[in-house]
Scaffold this active site. Structure first.
Site, PDB file in Angstrom:
ATOM      1  N   ALA A  10       4.265  -0.536   0.283  1.00 49.46           N
ATOM      2  CA  ALA A  10       3.692   0.708  -0.224  1.00 49.46           C
ATOM      3  C   ALA A  10       2.257   0.408  -0.637  1.00 49.46           C
ATOM      4  CB  ALA A  10       4.507   1.215  -1.405  1.00 49.46           C
ATOM      5  N   TYR A  41      -6.135  -3.246  -9.378  1.00 49.58           N
ATOM      6  CA  TYR A  41      -5.159  -2.538  -8.553  1.00 49.58           C
ATOM      7  C   TYR A  41      -5.620  -2.491  -7.088  1.00 49.58           C
ATOM      8  CZ  TYR A  41      -2.075   1.215  -6.955  1.00 49.58           C
ATOM      9  OH  TYR A  41      -1.146   1.960  -6.268  1.00 49.58           O
ATOM     10  N   LYS A  45      -3.848  -4.571  -4.038  1.00 44.09           N
ATOM     11  CA  LYS A  45      -3.215  -3.931  -2.877  1.00 44.09           C
ATOM     12  C   LYS A  45      -3.857  -4.411  -1.580  1.00 44.09           C
ATOM     13  CE  LYS A  45      -0.145  -0.892  -4.509  1.00 44.09           C
ATOM     14  NZ  LYS A  45       1.248  -0.806  -4.052  1.00 44.09           N
ATOM     15  N   TYR A  55       1.626 -12.903   7.398  1.00 45.49           N
ATOM     16  CA  TYR A  55       3.035 -13.181   7.716  1.00 45.49           C
ATOM     17  C   TYR A  55       3.424 -12.601   9.075  1.00 45.49           C
ATOM     18  CZ  TYR A  55       4.557 -15.586   3.535  1.00 45.49           C
ATOM     19  OH  TYR A  55       4.734 -16.538   2.568  1.00 45.49           O
ATOM     20  N   GLN A  58       1.721 -15.050  11.585  1.00 46.01           N
ATOM     21  CA  GLN A  58       2.250 -16.425  11.602  1.00 46.01           C
ATOM     22  C   GLN A  58       3.751 -16.483  11.833  1.00 46.01           C
ATOM     23  OE1 GLN A  58       0.986 -18.885   8.331  1.00 46.01           O
ATOM     24  NE2 GLN A  58      -1.102 -18.161   8.480  1.00 46.01           N
ATOM     25  N   THR A  71       0.289  11.611  -4.320  1.00 41.16           N
ATOM     26  CA  THR A  71       1.597  12.237  -4.092  1.00 41.16           C
ATOM     27  C   THR A  71       2.104  12.806  -5.410  1.00 41.16           C
ATOM     28  OG1 THR A  71       2.023  10.654  -2.332  1.00 41.16           O
ATOM     29  CG2 THR A  71       3.940  11.765  -3.238  1.00 41.16           C
ATOM     30  N   HIS A  77       6.984  11.184 -14.015  1.00 36.64           N
ATOM     31  CA  HIS A  77       7.144  11.007 -15.460  1.00 36.64           C
ATOM     32  C   HIS A  77       6.141  11.909 -16.190  1.00 36.64           C
ATOM     33  CE1 HIS A  77       7.344   9.190 -19.395  1.00 36.64           C
ATOM     34  NE2 HIS A  77       8.476   8.620 -19.007  1.00 36.64           N
ATOM     35  N   ARG A  82      -1.116  11.008 -14.427  1.00 34.08           N
ATOM     36  CA  ARG A  82      -1.795  11.497 -13.231  1.00 34.08           C
ATOM     37  C   ARG A  82      -2.071  12.993 -13.365  1.00 34.08           C
ATOM     38  NH1 ARG A  82       1.473   9.067  -8.415  1.00 34.08           N
ATOM     39  NH2 ARG A  82       3.112   8.982  -9.972  1.00 34.08           N
TER      40      ARG A  82
HETATM   41  N1  UDP Z   1      -7.861  13.848 -13.809  1.00 33.49           N
HETATM   42  C1  UDP Z   1      -8.241  14.864 -14.673  1.00 33.49           C
HETATM   43  N2  UDP Z   1      -7.465  15.088 -15.782  1.00 33.49           N
HETATM   44  C2  UDP Z   1      -6.336  14.373 -16.051  1.00 33.49           C
HETATM   45  C3  UDP Z   1      -5.944  13.345 -15.154  1.00 33.49           C
HETATM   46  C4  UDP Z   1      -6.747  13.098 -14.045  1.00 33.49           C
HETATM   47  O1  UDP Z   1      -9.256  15.549 -14.463  1.00 33.49           O
HETATM   48  O2  UDP Z   1      -5.687  14.674 -17.080  1.00 33.49           O
HETATM   49  C5  UDP Z   1      -8.680  13.605 -12.589  1.00 33.49           C
HETATM   50  C6  UDP Z   1      -9.117  12.153 -12.395  1.00 33.49           C
HETATM   51  O3  UDP Z   1     -10.344  11.906 -13.037  1.00 33.49           O
HETATM   52  C7  UDP Z   1      -9.247  12.075 -10.888  1.00 33.49           C
HETATM   53  C8  UDP Z   1      -8.186  13.071 -10.367  1.00 33.49           C
HETATM   54  O4  UDP Z   1      -7.887  13.921 -11.470  1.00 33.49           O
HETATM   55  O5  UDP Z   1     -10.513  12.526 -10.460  1.00 33.49           O
HETATM   56  C9  UDP Z   1      -6.921  12.397  -9.874  1.00 33.49           C
HETATM   57  O6  UDP Z   1      -6.460  11.510 -10.873  1.00 33.49           O
HETATM   58  P1  UDP Z   1      -5.101  10.718 -10.715  1.00 33.49           P
HETATM   59  O7  UDP Z   1      -5.063   9.707 -11.828  1.00 33.49           O
HETATM   60  O8  UDP Z   1      -3.966  11.666 -10.596  1.00 33.49           O
HETATM   61  O9  UDP Z   1      -5.227   9.994  -9.306  1.00 33.49           O
HETATM   62  P2  UDP Z   1      -6.311   8.978  -8.697  1.00 33.49           P
HETATM   63  O10 UDP Z   1      -7.599   9.065  -9.464  1.00 33.49           O
HETATM   64  O11 UDP Z   1      -5.679   7.644  -8.796  1.00 33.49           O
HETATM   65  O12 UDP Z   1      -6.487   9.467  -7.307  1.00 33.49           O
END
Ligand code: UDP
Length: 214
Positions: A10, A41, A45, A55, A58, A71, A77, A82
């Site tokens: 992933a 992070y 990745k 892998y 080889q 996604t 949660h 996010r």
């Molecule tokens: N974001 C926001 N308010 C929040 C959480 C995230 O405006 O409460 C914004 C964040 O700055 C980013 C976008 O939403 O530009 C997506 O954030 P997320 O953490 O979901 O994913 P990623 O940045 O890893 O794509």
């Protein structure tokens, strides 16, 4: 001859960093700041992809590498942090919607069932289809638009509150999914509005059952 187990990685759109090419195809090598706050992070990745391909070369390991773009869906949660879960929980609780920066940054949001369909298609594909392959929904939405949609769909009285944009936050991100369409015949089916409706329903029940709903 015994064959090894297929192994799935992933991976993530974060391997593209703050991309300078839009949308991002798999051949794009990315724009990651190796000492930025997201680097552990992102580079972790990227290193994992490197190991998978070493892998594969080889040991002929049967690898499948997916680069997952943003996604969302039921069973996230509530404190995941996010954007989709934050905005929905805030809207349902009547709390301020925390918009980072001016909200013009974009993401492309894929509904979880579509993503899982893509995983299954890749795992069932012949072994020469190793990826990396982008899976995501190529419909780009700004974070400000997302906030408006969620406020509208929940009928919330929450107001938007601005917070500083986190350092290294990508300005724009959108998958090029031509490869997934070509080799897997995969295309996401769920419109953002429909996926959000299901996700809002999930959080409404979850928060309601804990007496947390506004
Ligand atoms: N974001 C926001 N308010 C929040 C959480 C995230 O405006 O409460 C914004 C964040 O700055 C980013 C976008 O939403 O530009 C997506 O954030 P997320 O953490 O979901 O994913 P990623 O940045 O890893 O794509």
């Amino acid at each position: 001859m015994s064959r090894s187990t297929k192994i799935f990685q992933a991976s993530t759109s974060e391997v593209y960093g703050d991309p300078t090419l839009h949308p991002q195809p798999e051949a794009y090598r990315g724009n990651v700041n190796p000492i930025g706050p997201r680097a552990c992070y992102d580079e972790g990745k990227r290193c994992a992809e490197t190991l998978f391909f070493d892998y594969f070369r080889q040991h002929n390991l049967r690898i499948r590498v997916v680069r997952i773009f943003n996604t969302y869906g039921p069973r996230m949660h509530p404190n995941d942090g996010r954007v989709v879960s934050n905005f929905i929980v805030q809207a349902l609780q009547g709390a301020p919607i925390t918009l980072y920066g001016d909200g013009s940054q974009t993401r492309a949001f894929c509904y979880v069932d579509d993503l899982v369909d893509g995983f299954l298609a890749l795992m069932a594909a012949p072994d020469d289809i190793t990826g990396p392959i982008n899976l995501g929904n190529p419909v780009e939405t700004s974070v400000a638009e997302l906030a408006d949609m969620i406020i509208g769909m929940t009928g919330s009285r929450s107001k938007i509150t601005r917070r500083p944009l986190p350092v290294g936050d990508p300005v724009q991100r959108c998958p090029d999914i031509a490869e997934a369409e070509r080799v897997l015949g995969w295309h996401p089916k769920t419109a953002l509005k429909d996926g959000l409706a299901r996700t809002i329903h999930y959080f409404d029940k979850l928060l309601g059952s804990h007496g947390m709903s506004a």
